[in-house]
Design a protein around this motif. Structure first.
Motif, PDB file in Angstrom:
ATOM      1  N   SER A 314       0.830  -1.218   0.000  1.00  0.00           N
ATOM      2  CA  SER A 314       0.000   0.000   0.000  1.00  0.00           C
ATOM      3  C   SER A 314       0.855   1.255   0.000  1.00  0.00           C
ATOM      4  N   ASP A 315       2.015   1.242   0.669  1.00  0.00           N
ATOM      5  CA  ASP A 315       2.863   2.428   0.698  1.00  0.00           C
ATOM      6  C   ASP A 315       3.414   2.734  -0.699  1.00  0.00           C
ATOM      7  N   LEU A 316       3.798   1.706  -1.422  1.00  0.00           N
ATOM      8  CA  LEU A 316       4.313   1.907  -2.782  1.00  0.00           C
ATOM      9  C   LEU A 316       3.188   2.386  -3.710  1.00  0.00           C
ATOM     10  N   LYS A 317       1.997   1.813  -3.571  1.00  0.00           N
ATOM     11  CA  LYS A 317       0.874   2.206  -4.397  1.00  0.00           C
ATOM     12  C   LYS A 317       0.478   3.665  -4.123  1.00  0.00           C
ATOM     13  N   ALA A 318       0.546   4.071  -2.854  1.00  0.00           N
ATOM     14  CA  ALA A 318       0.200   5.452  -2.520  1.00  0.00           C
ATOM     15  C   ALA A 318       1.192   6.424  -3.149  1.00  0.00           C
ATOM     16  N   ALA A 319       2.493   6.078  -3.195  1.00  0.00           N
ATOM     17  CA  ALA A 319       3.490   6.954  -3.819  1.00  0.00           C
ATOM     18  C   ALA A 319       3.268   7.036  -5.330  1.00  0.00           C
ATOM     19  N   VAL A 320       2.909   5.915  -5.958  1.00  0.00           N
ATOM     20  CA  VAL A 320       2.658   5.910  -7.403  1.00  0.00           C
ATOM     21  C   VAL A 320       1.410   6.735  -7.716  1.00  0.00           C
ATOM     22  N   LEU A 321       0.344   6.609  -6.865  1.00  0.00           N
ATOM     23  CA  LEU A 321      -0.871   7.357  -7.099  1.00  0.00           C
ATOM     24  C   LEU A 321      -0.638   8.854  -6.998  1.00  0.00           C
ATOM     25  N   GLU A 322       0.210   9.272  -6.075  1.00  0.00           N
ATOM     26  CA  GLU A 322       0.492  10.695  -5.928  1.00  0.00           C
ATOM     27  C   GLU A 322       1.162  11.243  -7.187  1.00  0.00           C
ATOM     28  N   THR A 323       1.943  10.437  -7.870  1.00  0.00           N
ATOM     29  CA  THR A 323       2.575  10.865  -9.131  1.00  0.00           C
ATOM     30  C   THR A 323       1.547  10.889 -10.275  1.00  0.00           C
ATOM     31  N   LEU A 324       0.671   9.861 -10.310  1.00  0.00           N
ATOM     32  CA  LEU A 324      -0.311   9.773 -11.372  1.00  0.00           C
ATOM     33  C   LEU A 324      -1.357  10.887 -11.309  1.00  0.00           C
ATOM     34  N   LEU A 325      -1.613  11.394 -10.109  1.00  0.00           N
ATOM     35  CA  LEU A 325      -2.628  12.430  -9.963  1.00  0.00           C
ATOM     36  C   LEU A 325      -2.215  13.742 -10.632  1.00  0.00           C
ATOM     37  N   GLN A 326      -0.957  13.839 -11.001  1.00  0.00           N
ATOM     38  CA  GLN A 326      -0.523  15.036 -11.723  1.00  0.00           C
ATOM     39  C   GLN A 326      -1.046  15.042 -13.174  1.00  0.00           C
ATOM     40  N   VAL A 327      -1.526  13.846 -13.565  1.00  0.00           N
ATOM     41  CA  VAL A 327      -2.112  13.712 -14.902  1.00  0.00           C
ATOM     42  C   VAL A 327      -3.617  13.581 -14.733  1.00  0.00           C
ATOM     43  N   GLU A 328      -4.379  14.406 -15.448  1.00  0.00           N
ATOM     44  CA  GLU A 328      -5.827  14.340 -15.305  1.00  0.00           C
ATOM     45  C   GLU A 328      -6.356  13.094 -15.977  1.00  0.00           C
ATOM     46  N   ALA A 329      -7.179  12.328 -15.194  1.00  0.00           N
ATOM     47  CA  ALA A 329      -7.752  11.086 -15.719  1.00  0.00           C
ATOM     48  C   ALA A 329      -8.988  10.770 -14.911  1.00  0.00           C
ATOM     49  N   SER A 330      -9.763   9.846 -15.409  1.00  0.00           N
ATOM     50  CA  SER A 330     -10.981   9.434 -14.693  1.00  0.00           C
ATOM     51  C   SER A 330     -10.772   8.143 -13.916  1.00  0.00           C
ATOM     52  N   VAL A 331      -9.802   7.349 -14.355  1.00  0.00           N
ATOM     53  CA  VAL A 331      -9.503   6.082 -13.669  1.00  0.00           C
ATOM     54  C   VAL A 331      -7.992   5.967 -13.506  1.00  0.00           C
ATOM     55  N   TYR A 332      -7.586   5.627 -12.272  1.00  0.00           N
ATOM     56  CA  TYR A 332      -6.160   5.382 -11.973  1.00  0.00           C
ATOM     57  C   TYR A 332      -6.048   3.954 -11.440  1.00  0.00           C
ATOM     58  N   ASN A 333      -5.262   3.164 -12.107  1.00  0.00           N
ATOM     59  CA  ASN A 333      -5.100   1.756 -11.722  1.00  0.00           C
ATOM     60  C   ASN A 333      -3.689   1.551 -11.177  1.00  0.00           C
ATOM     61  N   VAL A 334      -3.624   1.260  -9.861  1.00  0.00           N
ATOM     62  CA  VAL A 334      -2.324   1.010  -9.212  1.00  0.00           C
ATOM     63  C   VAL A 334      -2.283  -0.386  -8.624  1.00  0.00           C
ATOM     64  N   ALA A 335      -3.140  -1.281  -9.113  1.00  0.00           N
ATOM     65  CA  ALA A 335      -3.131  -2.655  -8.586  1.00  0.00           C
ATOM     66  C   ALA A 335      -1.772  -3.292  -8.806  1.00  0.00           C
ATOM     67  N   GLU A 336      -1.099  -2.934  -9.932  1.00  0.00           N
ATOM     68  CA  GLU A 336       0.272  -3.356 -10.181  1.00  0.00           C
ATOM     69  C   GLU A 336       1.126  -2.097 -10.112  1.00  0.00           C
ATOM     70  N   PRO A 337       1.719  -1.810  -8.953  1.00  0.00           N
ATOM     71  CA  PRO A 337       2.395  -0.502  -8.799  1.00  0.00           C
ATOM     72  C   PRO A 337       3.593  -0.321  -9.728  1.00  0.00           C
ATOM     73  N   LEU A 338       4.181  -1.401 -10.225  1.00  0.00           N
ATOM     74  CA  LEU A 338       5.333  -1.262 -11.110  1.00  0.00           C
ATOM     75  C   LEU A 338       4.883  -0.989 -12.567  1.00  0.00           C
ATOM     76  N   SER A 339       3.625  -1.225 -12.836  1.00  0.00           N
ATOM     77  CA  SER A 339       3.091  -0.906 -14.174  1.00  0.00           C
ATOM     78  C   SER A 339       1.708  -0.281 -14.050  1.00  0.00           C
ATOM     79  N   PRO A 340       1.618   0.913 -13.499  1.00  0.00           N
ATOM     80  CA  PRO A 340       0.307   1.556 -13.317  1.00  0.00           C
ATOM     81  C   PRO A 340      -0.237   2.072 -14.665  1.00  0.00           C
ATOM     82  N   THR A 341      -1.553   2.302 -14.678  1.00  0.00           N
ATOM     83  CA  THR A 341      -2.197   2.788 -15.884  1.00  0.00           C
ATOM     84  C   THR A 341      -3.229   3.859 -15.513  1.00  0.00           C
ATOM     85  N   THR A 342      -3.563   4.692 -16.469  1.00  0.00           N
ATOM     86  CA  THR A 342      -4.595   5.691 -16.306  1.00  0.00           C
ATOM     87  C   THR A 342      -5.514   5.626 -17.510  1.00  0.00           C
ATOM     88  N   SER A 343      -6.728   6.112 -17.365  1.00  0.00           N
ATOM     89  CA  SER A 343      -7.645   6.135 -18.508  1.00  0.00           C
ATOM     90  C   SER A 343      -8.673   7.254 -18.296  1.00  0.00           C
TER      91      SER A 343
END
Length: 343
Positions: A314-343
């Motif tokens: 969860s700590d790694l996923k939270a750090a990845v999510l904080e980076t992804l939030l800089q990109v506007e998107a409707s869905v942020y997928n951090v289930a695989e923190p080493l390969s996250p996706t947005t849509s």
């Protein structure tokens, strides 16, 4: 005619001296003869012997025809000496320490064996006496501790800490006060703990004896962690998913988690709370939903959705999510923190 023989009498005869009569000696005195007494006459009765009066007739007379100068001198009056009385005071003997009898050392084998047997018997008797005394003391102490009212529980000596709104002090005390008057040593503390932990709002309870009359009850209450929406109402649960309360409206200050009510409610709620604890402070979450502990979903305040997955990393996923939030998107997928996706 024959002439008579001449007379040797003195021309001027002197008057014969008369000795004064000495006083009779007392009974406790002895009279010793003077030096003029003939020692050869000691064995015969003497006119000077004790008890004999002294008179002029008892003095020896000079023999006729002998000059006065040749006559035996008059005896010296006896000296009267006081009898020697044994007036010595006997010495006072002070009592001293009693003399110890000299140890008897037996030389015969039979005597030595008898002495050894007697010593062993005496030792056994001493040990038996000591053991009996110890048993009496232990018995008395056991009665005092286990049965006497001197160490009984008093209601004023019961201390309860850790109560909460879900586990009030009155509810906890109901499992303890019935034992008032029972000796502290005989209290069923395990039964008391089981009864207190049966209260829904109590997670854990410990009881400590406080001698001589008290008990200390320490309670760890369950804390409400989330509200679960169920059939138009809200169920307040703790981190273990235990239902603490039912409310008609969502409680303030608690996140609303949509999880199924059943066997997986506890693990699912625990996983959702772990995820929320790892988020950064600037991430605003509007709702949390999950169908199980492996599928956690977050709904952000701006309407975006986060697919979180399980609570692992969860700590790694939270750090990845904080980076992804800089990109506007409707869905942020951090289930695989080493390969996250947005849509």
């Amino acid at each position: 005619m024959t002439e008579p023989p001449p007379s040797f009498a003195p021309a001027n005869p002197r008057p014969r001296p008369t000795l004064p009569t000495p006083p009779s000696p007392p009974a406790d005195r002895q009279v010793e003869p003077g030096p003029g007494v003939d020692e050869g006459r000691a064995g015969t009765a003497s006119p000077l012997s004790p008890g004999s009066p002294i008179s002029p007739t008892s003095a020896p007379e000079p023999t006729d025809g002998i000059a006065e100068s040749d006559a035996r001198p008059a005896t010296t009056p006896p000296r009267i000496r006081p009898a020697r009385l044994n007036r010595r005071t006997p010495p006072v003997e002070l009592p001293g320490p009693p003399a110890r009898p000299a140890p008897t050392v037996s030389t015969g084998l039979a005597d030595r064996l008898a002495e050894r047997s007697a010593a062993l018997r005496a030792r056994r008797m001493r040990l038996v006496g000591i053991g009996a005394g110890a048993l009496l003391v232990l018995g008395f102490l056991g009665w005092v501790v286990g049965f006497s009212p001197w160490l009984a529980l008093e209601e004023s000596e019961i201390a309860i800490t850790g109560g909460s709104a879900q586990a009030s002090t009155e509810e906890i005390a109901a499992f303890v006060t019935p034992a008032v008057g029972t000796p502290i040593a005989r209290l069923d503390t395990a039964g008391m703990v089981a009864g207190i932990e049966s209260i829904i709002g109590v997670k854990e309870a410990t009881i400590t004896r406080s001698w001589p009359h008290g008990l200390e009850v320490d309670v760890v209450a369950r804390k409400p962690e989330a509200a679960v929406e169920h059939e138009g109402a809200y169920v307040v649960v703790d981190a273990d998913g235990v239902e603490l309360n039912h409310l008609e409206e969502a409680p303030e200050g608690l996140p609303v988690v949509e999880v199924p009510i059943g066997d997986l409610t506890g693990p699912t709620v625990e996983a959702a709370l772990t995820v929320m604890a790892s988020l950064a402070d600037d991430v605003e979450v509007a709702a949390v939903s999950a169908t199980g502990p492996e599928s956690i979903r977050l709904e952000l305040a701006d309407g975006a959705r986060v697919e979180w997955g399980s609570a692992e990393e969860s700590d790694l996923k939270a750090a990845v999510l904080e980076t992804l939030l800089q990109v506007e998107a409707s869905v942020y997928n951090v289930a695989e923190p080493l390969s996250p996706t947005t849509s």
